[in-house]
Structures are given as structure tokens and as C-alpha cells.
Design an enzyme around this catalytic site. Structure first.
Site, PDB file in Angstrom:
ATOM      1  N   CYS A 120      -6.804  -2.039  -7.774  1.00  0.00           N
ATOM      2  CA  CYS A 120      -6.958  -0.399  -7.771  1.00  0.00           C
ATOM      3  C   CYS A 120      -7.842   0.121  -8.515  1.00  0.00           C
ATOM      4  CB  CYS A 120      -5.445   0.042  -8.093  1.00  0.00           C
ATOM      5  SG  CYS A 120      -5.316   1.810  -7.263  1.00  0.00           S
ATOM      6  N   CYS A 130      -7.182   6.753  -6.881  1.00  0.00           N
ATOM      7  CA  CYS A 130      -7.299   5.413  -6.612  1.00  0.00           C
ATOM      8  C   CYS A 130      -8.705   5.053  -5.773  1.00  0.00           C
ATOM      9  CB  CYS A 130      -6.147   4.891  -5.754  1.00  0.00           C
ATOM     10  SG  CYS A 130      -4.709   5.416  -6.550  1.00  0.00           S
ATOM     11  N   LYS A 201       3.710   2.171   0.249  1.00  0.00           N
ATOM     12  CA  LYS A 201       3.895   2.683  -1.001  1.00  0.00           C
ATOM     13  C   LYS A 201       4.014   4.275  -0.971  1.00  0.00           C
ATOM     14  CE  LYS A 201       1.166   3.136  -5.313  1.00  0.00           C
ATOM     15  NZ  LYS A 201       0.081   2.626  -6.164  1.00  0.00           N
ATOM     16  N   ARG A 211       2.327   6.012 -15.315  1.00  0.00           N
ATOM     17  CA  ARG A 211       1.167   6.622 -15.258  1.00  0.00           C
ATOM     18  C   ARG A 211       0.848   6.753 -16.852  1.00  0.00           C
ATOM     19  NH1 ARG A 211       1.326  10.469 -10.075  1.00  0.00           N
ATOM     20  NH2 ARG A 211       1.270   8.601  -8.277  1.00  0.00           N
ATOM     21  N   ARG A 223      -1.087  12.314  -5.175  1.00  0.00           N
ATOM     22  CA  ARG A 223      -1.679  11.199  -4.412  1.00  0.00           C
ATOM     23  C   ARG A 223      -1.087  11.228  -2.810  1.00  0.00           C
ATOM     24  NH1 ARG A 223      -3.958   8.502  -8.611  1.00  0.00           N
ATOM     25  NH2 ARG A 223      -2.491   7.343 -10.003  1.00  0.00           N
ATOM     26  N   GLU A 239       2.377   1.808   8.791  1.00  0.00           N
ATOM     27  CA  GLU A 239       1.645   1.139   7.655  1.00  0.00           C
ATOM     28  C   GLU A 239       1.747  -0.190   7.510  1.00  0.00           C
ATOM     29  OE1 GLU A 239      -0.485   2.459   5.392  1.00  0.00           O
ATOM     30  OE2 GLU A 239       0.130   4.550   5.361  1.00  0.00           O
ATOM     31  N   LYS A 254       7.471  -0.047  -2.283  1.00  0.00           N
ATOM     32  CA  LYS A 254       7.546   0.630  -3.686  1.00  0.00           C
ATOM     33  C   LYS A 254       7.487   2.006  -3.591  1.00  0.00           C
ATOM     34  CE  LYS A 254       4.225   1.028  -7.281  1.00  0.00           C
ATOM     35  NZ  LYS A 254       2.514   0.888  -7.574  1.00  0.00           N
ATOM     36  N   SER A 280       8.446   1.727 -12.529  1.00  0.00           N
ATOM     37  CA  SER A 280       8.660   2.042 -14.304  1.00  0.00           C
ATOM     38  C   SER A 280       9.692   2.961 -14.553  1.00  0.00           C
ATOM     39  CB  SER A 280       7.496   2.683 -14.632  1.00  0.00           C
ATOM     40  OG  SER A 280       6.906   3.745 -13.786  1.00  0.00           O
ATOM     41  N   TYR A 319      10.051  -4.943 -14.572  1.00  0.00           N
ATOM     42  CA  TYR A 319       9.630  -4.881 -16.170  1.00  0.00           C
ATOM     43  C   TYR A 319      10.927  -5.705 -16.671  1.00  0.00           C
ATOM     44  CZ  TYR A 319       6.193  -1.574 -14.341  1.00  0.00           C
ATOM     45  OH  TYR A 319       5.303  -1.302 -13.692  1.00  0.00           O
TER      46      TYR A 319
END
Ligand code: PBG
Length: 331
Positions: A120, A130, A201, A211, A223, A239, A254, A280, A319
Site C-alpha cells: 500500500c 493509498c 475492506k 493510523r 477513504r 468486490e 477487514k 487495531s 496483534y
């Protein structure tokens, strides 16, 4: 009718019976661990909104890779946090870019580890989008230019493959990005490198801490013109259809938690492996509640990841991966 032990409860009586009846078993092989790499030396800096997750300079990265391997994980996803940003995101496709350097280092330390490169531009562009910006000739408004962005993404993907990446994961959501990257990889002799497409996404508030971490907040606008509307599920099929036709080897949804129905829909509609990105803010919320003593972190994390797998995820980017893998090993 009144049974002393019902048929369902008969199957749950003992731990061994529960083990035998279990439909979904989470393993370390399901998990992919994201890592942030940055320029400089001696850097292992915690991201304030993501306790336990750090920025690493390459000389400190080895200790994290050792932890990954020790936990029994097989795969990492690399994100770059570069020193230098410009309009065209040039450090995304520089031969000695931070991600390219990190890929080489990781493959040298742990050749068997599957290294996935996030492809990206947003961490590398000064405007944080992006793709590249052009001004609409009629209105003068700044817009993300699709095709010029594709060209730069292809260069990024090829340079990552050349550095040794095992999987290319384009997350930019430009139209036609999978086809462009597939063609570019093939022409450069990387036919064997699969594409894990961030097919679905959403334009989500759950990326907030990332971010901050990647310094990739858009400097103007948002976005929403290239990421999906959280209200739409059927659009996810369009998509994904496009990405499959363009040559994607894996599909991704996502974020994960608020979109488990979409994950299931994709799993039932396509025969490609499906990945979930446990993003995140999903992580940060668990860490914050756990730090306050409000939840049992281990139980919450394992239940959440199992839920994602049950919903259809063949792979989960998280994570929590090192912790979860250690817990699964009984460490
Ligand atoms: C950007 C990118 C984002 C994430 C991964 N790659 C953020 C965005 O689209 O703004 C988010 C990951 C996370 O929140 O953990 N290409």
C-alpha cells in the site's frame, strides 16, 4: 417429556467428550502476526494506543522474530513506517525501502517463516492516501487517481517480491489492483508468489490506532471513495468476485469482529482461502479492558479468535498472535 440428562448435555459431560465434539480448533498455524518496521537503530518503541505492539528498527527486529518462531507461529505481515514521505510514496518501492530491508533480514534469520508484505502507499505518501492525488479538471477537487496509483503499487509489489516476500498483500482498494499486480509479478518472473487480496475492506473506525501507529491518517478527506460502506454485505461479493477474476489466491475481510457475517458469506461463496483481519481497535479495546481488570484477556482473546475461525476464517491476522500461540501451547 422430562429427561434427567438431555441429549445435548450427554455430549458435554466431561472434558474428553467436549474435546471430541469440538467443531473448531484454533492453532498457531491459523495466525499471522503483523509487525511495524521503521528506520533508525536501537528502536523498540511501544505504540501508545496498542500496548504490547512496537515499532522496531531492523537491528532490534530479531528479538521479535525469535519470539514469533518460539511461539510456533509460521507467518508475519510486515508494515513499513518510513522516515521519508512524499506525494508519490517513493519509499514504498525503493529497493532499500524499509519494508524491503526488513523482508531480507527476516528471510535471512528465519527462512522458513512466511513473510507477507503489505502493499500500500498510505504510510509512504505525504497526504496519507493509498494512491496518488490528482486534481479533477472540472471541479479542481483533489481525487485519488486510480490508474497512476496502480502503476506505483505494481512497482511496490515487485520490489517486495524481489526482496524475498513470500506473499503479496495489497490493501489499497484501487479498482483493478489485483490484475495489475498479478501481471506485474508475472512479468518480473514472480509467478510463484501468491496474492492475498484485501478484497473486502471497509471504511472503518476500527483502524484508528493503526493510523496512529503507521502515521497514515489521511491529511484531507477520508477513504470512503475507495473503501467499502460498513452497511453493505452484498457489495462484498462484487468486490471479491472482481478480485477472484483478476487472480487473487486468497481473500480477506477487514475488520473482523463487526463483519463476521461477511466473512461467512465469502467463505460460502468462494472456494479460495479466506483471511480475517482482527484490526487495531479490536486489539486496543481488549487491551484497555484487560488493563482495567474488567475482562479475562486470555479467555476473551481465545474466544474471539475461535469465533472468527468458526465464522469461516482460514487465517487470522492478529496483534494477539504471539500471546495466543503461547497460550495454545500452554505457555
Ligand atoms: C492501509 C492499512 C490500514 C490497515 C492496514 N493497512 C489502515 C487504513 O486503511 O487506514 C489497518 C490495520 C489495523 O487497523 O490494524 N493500507
Amino acid at each position: 417429556m422430562n429427561f434427567p440428562v438431555t441429549r445435548l448435555r450427554r455430549l458435554r459431560r466431561t472434558p474428553a467428550l467436549r474435546n471430541m465434539m469440538r467443531e473448531t480448533v484454533l492453532t498457531a498455524h491459523d495466525l499471522i502476526y503483523p509487525i511495524f518496521v521503521t528506520h533508525g537503530s536501537g528502536i523498540k518503541e511501544e505504540i501508545p494506543s496498542m500496548p504490547g505492539i512496537h515499532h522496531f528498527s531492523i537491528d532490534r527486529l530479531k528479538e521479535e522474530i525469535d519470539a514469533v518462531v518460539k511461539a510456533g507461529l509460521q507467518s508475519v505481515l510486515l508494515f513499513g513506517v518510513p522516515e521519508h514521505k512524499d506525494e508519490a510514496g517513493t519509499s514504498a518501492y525503493a529497493e532499500d525501502g524499509i519494508v524491503q530491508q526488513a523482508i531480507k533480514a527476516v528471510k535471512a534469520w528465519a527462512p522458513e517463516l512466511v513473510v507477507i508484505a503489505d502493499t500500500c502507499l498510505c504510510q509512504f505518501t505525504s497526504h496519507g492516501h493509498c494512491g496518488v492525488i490528482e486534481h479533477n479538471p472540472l471541479s479542481g477537487a483533489a481525487e485519488i487517481a486510480n490508474d497512476p496509483s496502480l502503476e506505483l503499487l505494481v512497482r511496490t509489489a515487485v520490489s517486495q517480491a524481489a526482496a524475498g516476500a513470500d506473499i503479496i498483500a495489497p490493501s489499497n482498494m484501487m479498482d483493478g489492483f489485483v490484475y495489475a499486480i498479478r501481471t506485474g509479478l508475472d512479468q518480473a518472473g514472480f509467478e510463484q508468489i501468491p496474492i492475498m487480496s484485501y478484497a473486502v475492506k471497509y471504511a472503518s473506525a476500527f483502524y484508528g490506532p493503526f493510523r496512529d501507529a503507521a502515521h497514515s491518517t489521511p491529511q484531507f478527506g477520508d477513504r470512503k471513495t475507495y473503501q467499502m460502506d460498513p452497511a453493505n454485505a452484498r457489495e462484498a461479493l462484487r468486490e471479491a468476485d472482481a478480485d477472484v477474476a483478476e487472480g487473487a489466491d486468497m481473500l480477506m475481510v477487514k475488520p473482523a469482529l463487526a463483519y463476521l457475517d461477511v466473512l461467512r458469506l465469502l467463505k460460502e461463496s468462494f472456494d479460495l482461502p479466506v483471511a480475517a483481519y482482527n484490526v487495531s481497535a479490536e486489539y486496543s479495546m481488549v487491551k484497555a479492558a484487560a488493563a482495567n481488570g474488567w475482562i479475562d484477556e486470555r479467555a476473551i482473546v481465545l474466544e474471539t479468535l475461535t469465533g472468527m475461525k468458526r465464522a469461516g476464517a482460514d487465517l487470522i491476522i492478529t496483534y494477539h498472535a504471539i500471546d495466543a500461540a503461547n497460550w495454545l501451547q500452554g505457555n
